[in-house]
Enzyme design. Sequence first.
Site, PDB file in Angstrom:
ATOM      1  CB  THR A   1      -0.960   0.073   1.195  1.00 45.57           C
ATOM      2  OG1 THR A   1      -0.090   0.026   2.625  1.00 45.57           O
ATOM      3  CG2 THR A   1      -1.985  -1.032   1.338  1.00 45.57           C
ATOM      4  CE  LYS A   2       3.065   1.624   4.539  1.00 41.22           C
ATOM      5  NZ  LYS A   2       3.672   0.922   5.396  1.00 41.22           N
TER       6      LYS A   2
END
Length: 386
Positions: A184-185
Amino acid sequence: MPRDEFLPFSPPCLGDEEIAEVADCLRSGWITTGPRTARFESEFARYLGAPAALGLNSCTAGLHTALVALGIGPGDEVIAPTLTFASTVNVIEHAGARPVLVDVEPDTMNLDPERVAAAVTDQTRAVMVVHLGGHPADMDPLREIAAAEDLVLIQDAAHALPAAYKGERIGSGPGPASFSFYATKNLTTAEGGMLTGDPEFLDRARIISRHGMSGDAWRRDRQERSWSYAVVQPGFKYNMTDVQAAMGLKQLEKLDRMQRRRREIVALYDAAFAGCDALETPARRPEVEHAWHLYAVRLNPDALRIDRDRFIAELEDRRIGTSVHFIPVHIQPYYRDRYGFAPQDMPVAMEQWPRLISLPLHPGLSDADAADVIEAVTEVAASHRR
Ligand SMILES: *Cc1c(COP(=O)(O)O)cnc(C)c1O
């Protein structure tokens, strides 16, 4: 009109470039730590203007490796904010040191330097500095405390790619700073991390991250006596693979473009929510460049008849995915019981976290998606106004 399809909170933003580079790596005959990891390390360091970088299999691994490389262990204390992901604090336990949790500032929800100063004892060795959501922590007062008390600032930069404090990129200094490439980064390698900082420090960290062995397999492969190795301490298995680095190299090429898109969506949200008294938009201080990993709004309990959990459920009914960053660590069962924390020991975090909702923010979000998020949020707020 609700959406037909669920809008996921934060899917990875990958294209044919990453797929082709991963395929090339798989066909190359070298899939674990090797030439692509070395190239990703140097290009990442160059992007940030960091003295050096070390590729790892997670940000958590970077934080743990940093503690071990600093020789922090039993009898030592490490200060950390309570409003962070569990791993920021778990690694202090892994090192055998004592985590000393402190409260945060009400606007950015980052470490409160005054509370850090008050928490320092003769045992304190380091401070975990989290840049929550991508908004840099207030580094100048933290550096003053660190200099006066002989402490190391270890930056949890999981959200801070790319961010800057007073014109200086997070992770560009002597460090250590640990970045995350979790799915998700802002940049992803599925799982992965990078530690940046002083080259000699990273040489030690590299050995610790490779079983405590001097020289890794790819380097040994190119030496005489390629089978030979020396174990200088019991290290960990934290190395980045070339498959991960293949994704990372292509993601890094796109990072500035992806960040531009994040900022466009932030501008849409800011404009739409500016006049909405049911929620507060994320804080930002003038001296920072925000990485916009998260767009976390805070609900105004005085203006609403429903709480945050119900608000999230109503957004989900409208097919909008959200998340909460984070549940304070001091109320997690392990830490609460081990250190005897009461919820009100951290009043600011306890006031803020029940109000937090992170809205979808990623480069793959279209203007129509953002409009759907805005419509759903305003509709839920309007229909439950006090
Ligand atoms: C994601 C995250 C981490 C952990 O990153 P990994 O790469 O999954 O180990 C650490 N700290 C914060 C604040 C995070 O959001």
